[in-house]
Scaffold this motif. Structure first.
Motif, PDB file in Angstrom:
ATOM      1  N   ARG A  89       0.825  -1.205   0.000  1.00 10.38           N
ATOM      2  CA  ARG A  89       0.000   0.000   0.000  1.00 10.38           C
ATOM      3  C   ARG A  89       0.856   1.250   0.000  1.00 10.38           C
ATOM      4  N   VAL A  90       1.902   1.264   0.816  1.00  9.52           N
ATOM      5  CA  VAL A  90       2.791   2.422   0.864  1.00  9.52           C
ATOM      6  C   VAL A  90       3.476   2.614  -0.484  1.00  9.52           C
ATOM      7  N   ARG A  91       3.901   1.543  -1.103  1.00  6.87           N
ATOM      8  CA  ARG A  91       4.552   1.632  -2.416  1.00  6.87           C
ATOM      9  C   ARG A  91       3.601   2.223  -3.445  1.00  6.87           C
ATOM     10  N   SER A  92       2.368   1.755  -3.441  1.00  4.05           N
ATOM     11  CA  SER A  92       1.374   2.270  -4.384  1.00  4.05           C
ATOM     12  C   SER A  92       1.019   3.729  -4.082  1.00  4.05           C
ATOM     13  N   LEU A  93       0.952   4.082  -2.816  1.00  2.00           N
ATOM     14  CA  LEU A  93       0.654   5.467  -2.463  1.00  2.00           C
ATOM     15  C   LEU A  93       1.791   6.402  -2.859  1.00  2.00           C
TER      16      LEU A  93
END
Length: 124
Positions: A89-93
């Motif tokens: 999720r952090v990578r996508s954000l």
């Protein structure tokens, strides 16, 4: 000597985009704090809601003039508030923040082209 300035509509659009950049800086800060908490294996339950509270006004502000940018922010909110692996999720954000920043920069350039008005400045 000639210079350019923005007309009324262009100034309003540019002000909205500059405010969107300030919201984006806040969102970026939340995402980076989330990433730091993930690497330190700390509790990350609060970051999704914090991002949602920060990004929701941005959607409302962008929707009238820039619907695609607002849709992108809405997608980031959905990504942040759904379940799943925190690392992905952090990578996508992070990718979403970068793409949104680039899209805002493109829109700023698109506003400058049709809304520029030449003004004359005397050399006295």
């Amino acid at each position: 000597m000639a210079a350019t300035k923005l007309d009324g509509a262009g100034a309003a659009k540019m002000a909205a985009l500059e405010e969107a950049l300030s919201y984006l800086q806040k969102i970026h800060g939340i995402v980076e704090l989330w990433a730091l908490a993930v690497t330190k294996k700390q509790n990350t339950s609060m970051f999704g809601m914090q991002l949602r509270r920060t990004a929701t006004p941005l959607v409302g502000m962008l929707k009238p003039m820039y619907g695609t940018l607002a849709d992108h922010v809405s997608g980031m909110i959905l990504l942040a508030t759904r379940g799943g692996n925190d690392g992905s999720r952090v990578r996508s954000l992070r990718e979403g923040v970068g793409a949104l920043r680039q899209a805002i920069d493109v829109q700023q350039k698109k506003v400058k082209e049709p809304h520029s008005v030449e003004i004359t400045i005397s050399d006295e």
